[in-house]
Scaffold this motif. Sequence first.
Motif, PDB file in Angstrom:
ATOM      1  N   LYS A 365      43.800  34.616  49.005  1.00 35.17           N
ATOM      2  CA  LYS A 365      44.733  34.279  47.933  1.00 35.17           C
ATOM      3  C   LYS A 365      45.125  35.526  47.143  1.00 35.17           C
ATOM      4  O   LYS A 365      46.295  35.711  46.784  1.00 35.17           O
ATOM      5  N   ALA A 369      48.841  37.378  46.822  1.00 39.71           N
ATOM      6  CA  ALA A 369      49.454  37.660  45.524  1.00 39.71           C
ATOM      7  C   ALA A 369      49.865  39.130  45.424  1.00 39.71           C
ATOM      8  O   ALA A 369      50.949  39.459  44.911  1.00 39.71           O
ATOM      9  N   TYR A 373      53.528  40.881  45.047  1.00 41.75           N
ATOM     10  CA  TYR A 373      53.816  41.856  43.993  1.00 41.75           C
ATOM     11  C   TYR A 373      54.446  43.117  44.591  1.00 41.75           C
ATOM     12  O   TYR A 373      55.398  43.674  44.044  1.00 41.75           O
TER      13      TYR A 373
END
Length: 393
Positions: A365, A369, A373
Amino acid sequence: MSTKDFIEKDFYKVLGVPKDATEAEIKKAYRKLAREFHPDANKGNTRAEERFKEISEANDVLGDPKKRKEYDEARALFGNGGFRPGPGAGGGQFNFDLGDLFGGAGSAGGAQSGSFGGGLGDVFGGLFNRGGPGPTRTQPRRGQDVDTEVTLSFTEAIEGATVPLRMTSQSPCKACSGTGDKNGTPRVCPTCVGTGQVARGSGGGFSLTDPCPDCKGRGLIAEHPCTECSGSGRAKSSRTMQVRIPAGVTDGQRIRLRGKGAPGERGGPAGDLYVTVHVGEHKVFGRKGDNLTVTVPVTFTEAALGGDVRVPTLGGSPVTLKLPPGTPNGRTMRARGKGAARKDGSHGDLLITVEVSVPKDLSGKARDALEAYREATADEDPRAELFEAAKGE
């Protein structure tokens, strides 16, 4: 202080003040020079240490109105290396012994006690400790200074600590009660007549004094030398005492404790104790002067978005550090009053350096992320300015 030092040393020159300087001017000059040449500010500099001793000696005389008056009178009388007779002396130079003058003894070379009425003995007796009736008076002797070392933990140095110190020093021999004679009945030294000093010619028509070579300055000689101290009256002794080390000491600092050294002899004062402090390191905290230092890891999101970060303090409750958004790695922030103690009772600060922590392992996870980004900031190049600057001169 010897007679020679008192007459020949120019204490006004040592402090850099004129002879008509006021008490305030002398005090100001001494404080300025003392700060400049203090051993704590010139560690390892033996010349500065000697200069500091000269300054302290000069201030001890000139800073005391009574001693200064005696000093000025002595310098006026013997200022050119010889005695300067008054108008009625016929212009000749007297040949006499300063020991007679200072001790109030008889004549030497025509200088009779009646000529001065005991005045010089009164003037100089207290300062050189030569006063008092009778030629057999022995002088008190100051105890030796003692040097020792102590090792403190980092926390003890910051907060102060009371530590036991075992010291070995010279003290009055217990076997002979400090007399040097096993029967406790030493005789007065015939060479110096109990004064502990002998006169030596120095030219200029007068004599100066040195420690007596026969009694080593004690004024007494043992007829039956004590077997424990070999007639010296002094013997090694060990003792343990509790010493308070003030808060805020630094590694290598030398602390002076007045009157805590070896005991004096014949009513003389004790010497001083000098303690050199060694300070251990701390796993978390460091030190810069009166400030403590600590490095605090923060996450990337805390540095980028800002947030509250708890920071430990030495021996106290944690403080909360408010990170502003966009805090760069290596930035140092300040928590006031959380550092080392100062002499005036205040405290230094805690300097907190931020260190952005990069995780070694990422969950799926978290990786997703970060990939998102990176994709969102693909157009940003943090090294663009670096390459532009590299093209210049």
